[in-house]
Design an enzyme around this catalytic site. Structure first.
Site, PDB file in Angstrom:
ATOM      1  N   LYS A 189      12.484  -7.472   1.195  1.00  0.00           N
ATOM      2  CA  LYS A 189      11.707  -8.184   0.568  1.00  0.00           C
ATOM      3  C   LYS A 189      10.158  -7.393   0.348  1.00  0.00           C
ATOM      4  CE  LYS A 189       8.320 -10.729   1.029  1.00  0.00           C
ATOM      5  NZ  LYS A 189       7.466 -10.429  -0.105  1.00  0.00           N
ATOM      6  N   PRO A 190       9.957  -7.026  -0.934  1.00  0.00           N
ATOM      7  CA  PRO A 190       8.922  -5.906  -0.894  1.00  0.00           C
ATOM      8  C   PRO A 190       7.735  -6.761  -1.270  1.00  0.00           C
ATOM      9  CG  PRO A 190      10.208  -6.241  -3.118  1.00  0.00           C
ATOM     10  CD  PRO A 190      11.075  -6.747  -1.986  1.00  0.00           C
ATOM     11  N   ALA A 191       6.549  -6.392  -1.269  1.00  0.00           N
ATOM     12  CA  ALA A 191       5.460  -7.309  -1.650  1.00  0.00           C
ATOM     13  C   ALA A 191       5.485  -7.320  -3.312  1.00  0.00           C
ATOM     14  CB  ALA A 191       4.095  -6.123  -1.452  1.00  0.00           C
ATOM     15  N   GLY A 235       2.847  -4.932   7.490  1.00  0.00           N
ATOM     16  CA  GLY A 235       1.838  -5.826   6.662  1.00  0.00           C
ATOM     17  C   GLY A 235       0.671  -6.264   7.776  1.00  0.00           C
ATOM     18  N   SER A 236       0.265  -7.204   7.409  1.00  0.00           N
ATOM     19  CA  SER A 236      -1.093  -7.333   8.328  1.00  0.00           C
ATOM     20  C   SER A 236      -0.831  -8.132   9.462  1.00  0.00           C
ATOM     21  CB  SER A 236      -2.035  -8.653   7.173  1.00  0.00           C
ATOM     22  OG  SER A 236      -1.195  -9.938   7.176  1.00  0.00           O
ATOM     23  N   ASN A 257       0.877  -1.014   0.083  1.00  0.00           N
ATOM     24  CA  ASN A 257      -0.007  -0.120  -0.004  1.00  0.00           C
ATOM     25  C   ASN A 257       0.941   1.196  -0.149  1.00  0.00           C
ATOM     26  OD1 ASN A 257       0.720  -0.391   2.749  1.00  0.00           O
ATOM     27  ND2 ASN A 257      -1.120   0.531   3.365  1.00  0.00           N
ATOM     28  N   GLU A 299       4.744  -3.535  12.124  1.00  0.00           N
ATOM     29  CA  GLU A 299       3.976  -2.630  11.981  1.00  0.00           C
ATOM     30  C   GLU A 299       2.809  -3.132  11.420  1.00  0.00           C
ATOM     31  OE1 GLU A 299       4.101   0.537  13.149  1.00  0.00           O
ATOM     32  OE2 GLU A 299       6.470   0.644  13.543  1.00  0.00           O
ATOM     33  N   LEU A 300       1.745  -3.530  12.144  1.00  0.00           N
ATOM     34  CA  LEU A 300       0.496  -4.281  11.518  1.00  0.00           C
ATOM     35  C   LEU A 300      -0.671  -3.467  11.464  1.00  0.00           C
ATOM     36  CD1 LEU A 300       1.592  -7.353  14.145  1.00  0.00           C
ATOM     37  CD2 LEU A 300       2.413  -6.854  11.793  1.00  0.00           C
TER      38      LEU A 300
END
Ligand SMILES: NC(=O)c1ccc[n+]([C@@H]2O[C@H](COP(=O)([O-])OP(=O)(O)OC[C@H]3O[C@@H](n4cnc5c(N)ncnc54)[C@H](O)[C@@H]3O)[C@@H](O)[C@H]2O)c1
Ligand SMILES: N[C@@H](CC=O)C(=O)O
Length: 497
Positions: free
Chosen positions: A188-190, A241-242, A165, A263-264
């Site tokens: 490691k990006p999305a 991320g999630s 995002n 950081e969720l």
């Protein structure tokens, strides 16, 4: 590898568009021939392809980061600062291309993408400077003839796993802190948004960041993350991320007892007091809800409005929301781009259906007007209750749910009724109410009468299941430093105070 004409033609500097991983200063393809298409969410077209690295290639990245660490940590802090500032200058100089890449792969409107490049670059400048201030301390000695103190040292290799995002800023907020501290990094990006990360690598190289200090690996996310978590030489894991994946990585990092920063997800309440002007509050709530089409960990997920102004607030909110334009982020005057992929659209629709089936009222949100399969028109629901998914889950979509409340105690209970604790918004001018809510809200960040709350000087992060640790601010660099205590004994009479 197929070359994307769209992306290449759109850039002033085509060399910023890379379809390789970046390991040890080299552009690297996948040895096993596996690759993945990167899709423009606005059009559904493939922008290009990325290779999936094999396990031994991921371990080669660890070897490279390990070798580079010896030299990078040995530089003086001001030498690392100079290189990071050169990187910052290049991010600024290439802002337009970086924003174009971001809009194409993520979908956010171009002005928002420019804003993110600026935001991401600001962390590089901040940490370049902070790296010169990683002070240890002198400890008054309780041991005769001894001097005591501490030294801050880089932890070692940091693995940085980031979401789609905010494809650039979520990397720089971590990488700049780690690199300023003297660590080397493996990003490691999305897989949805790798090209921003790869452009960062190209610019890092041009800035004189040595090979092996900043690496970008690509591949199957569970496979790559598992390898990095299990690797003993990787000393820190920083993940954005999630909450679901965060829990998994925390577990996977246990066997090597890593330093873990998470950081969720968020489920931000947006609280409007009875003293507020409904229009002012509604406009702020629209801004806090629809940024990045609602795909923001800070998005106002539950809008809690005092019953005395609820109806006027809803009216103003609906009017403001109706003025938002949905479309391809490359077009001018667009407020909301597409969602990241079709599954996100389906999830949003399911959340809306669930709310309606449980008694919420659909005030606005005609999906027939969506300009493409990955677009979701803004939705306004009222009468939202804690039983609904729209309350319990981070909807990560342009779905606004409003609930009326009667008094401060009730709204505090409502706001805290979630496993998340990232950010909360409070809109009121009553100083007693502000203080009461500020103290009672179980959130890592509380923003009062301001939609904007982030930036390099602030400690960003959550409590409860929104994460561990803080990014940015004067403590963000500590996630990548360890404290070495020393006791210098046998010093004779010079010690003692
Ligand atoms: N707190 C913050 O600062 C912050 C900032 C941005 C986003 N977020 C959160 O990120 C989430 C949205 O991003 P997302 O959908 O990319 O999150 P995600 O958890 O699905 O993915 C994040 C990263 O983890 C990787 N990943 C996915 N599945 C994995 C698995 N099974 N094992 C290992 N790695 C895996 C992805 O490839 C990606 O790099 C939201 O919950 C949002 O709130 C939080
Ligand atoms: N807007 C957030 C990112 C969350 O998704 C930030 O500023 O870090």
């Amino acid at each position: 590898m197929k070359l994307s004409k769209t992306l290449l033609n759109a850039l002033e500097d085509p060399r910023l568009f890379r379809q390789y991983a970046y390991v040890d200063g080299k552009w690297t393809h996948g040895d096993g021939g596996r690759e993945e298409a990167v899709i423009d969410p606005a059009t559904g077209e493939a922008l290009g392809h990325i290779p999936w690295l094999e396990a031994d290639q991921i371990l080669a990245a660890v070897d490279a980061a390990d070798a580079a660490f010896v030299h990078w940590r040995a530089l003086r802090a001001d030498e690392r600062c100079e290189r990071l500032l050169a990187w910052y200058d290049l991010l600024q100089a290439n802002r337009e291309d970086l924003a174009t890449i971001m809009t194409l792969e993520q979908g956010k409107p171009l002005p928002d993408a420019r804003g993110e490049v600026e935001y991401g670059a600001s962390f590089v400048r901040w940490f370049a400077e902070e790296g010169k201030r990683t002070f240890g301390e002198t400890i008054p000695s309780h041991i005769p003839n001894a001097a005591l103190g501490t030294i801050k040292e880089p932890v070692g290799i940091a693995a940085l796993i980031t979401p789609w995002n905010f494809p650039l800023a979520m990397i720089t907020r971590k990488a700049a802190a780690a690199m300023a501290a003297g660590c080397t990094v493996i990003v490691k990006p999305a897989n949805e948004t790798p090209f921003s990360a790869l452009a960062l690598a190209e610019l890092a190289e041009r800035a004189g960041i040595p090979a092996g200090v900043f690496n970008v690996v690509l591949g199957d996310p569970p496979e790559v993350s598992k390898l990095l978590c299990a690797e003993e030489r990787v000393k820190a894991l920083s993940f954005t991320g999630s909450t679901r994946v965060g829990r998994l990585l925390l577990e996977q990092s246990a066997s090597t007892v890593k330093r873990v920063s998470l950081e969720l997800g968020g489920n931000a309440p947006f609280i409007v007091g009875p003293d507020m002007d409904p229009k002012e509050a509604a406009y702020a709530a629209v801004a806090a809800k629809f940024q990045t089409a609602g795909q923001d960990c800070l998005a106002a997920n539950r809008i809690l409005v005092h019953e005395s102004i609820h109806d006027q607030f809803v009216e103003q909110f609906a009017e403001r929301m109706a003025a938002l334009t949905v479309g391809n982020g490359l077009e001018s005057e667009v407020d909301l781009g597409p969602l990241i992929h079709r599954q996100a659209v389906e999830k949003a629709a399911a959340i809306v259906d669930d709310a309606i089936s449980r008694g919420a009222t659909l005030v606005a949100g005609d999906q027939g007007a969506a300009p493409g399969p990955n677009f979701f028109m803004p939705v306004l629901l009222t009468g939202v209750t804690p039983k609904m998914k729209v309350w319990r889950e981070e909807n990560f979509a342009p779905v606004a749910g409003i609930t009326a409340y009667a008094d401060d105690d009730q709204v505090i209970e409502m706001a805290n009724d979630t496993e998340y604790g990232l950010a909360a918004y409070v809109y009121t001018h009553d100083i007693r109410r502000i203080w009461k809510l500020l103290r009672a809200l179980e959130y890592g960040m509380v923003s009062v009468n301001s939609v904007k709350m982030t930036g390099p000087p602030v400690p960003f992060g959550g409590v409860k299941q929104s994460g561990l640790g803080r990014e940015g601010g004067i403590t963000g660099i500590d996630e990548y430093l360890s404290t070495k205590y020393y006791c210098l004994g046998g010093l004779g009479s010079v010690s003692g105070s």
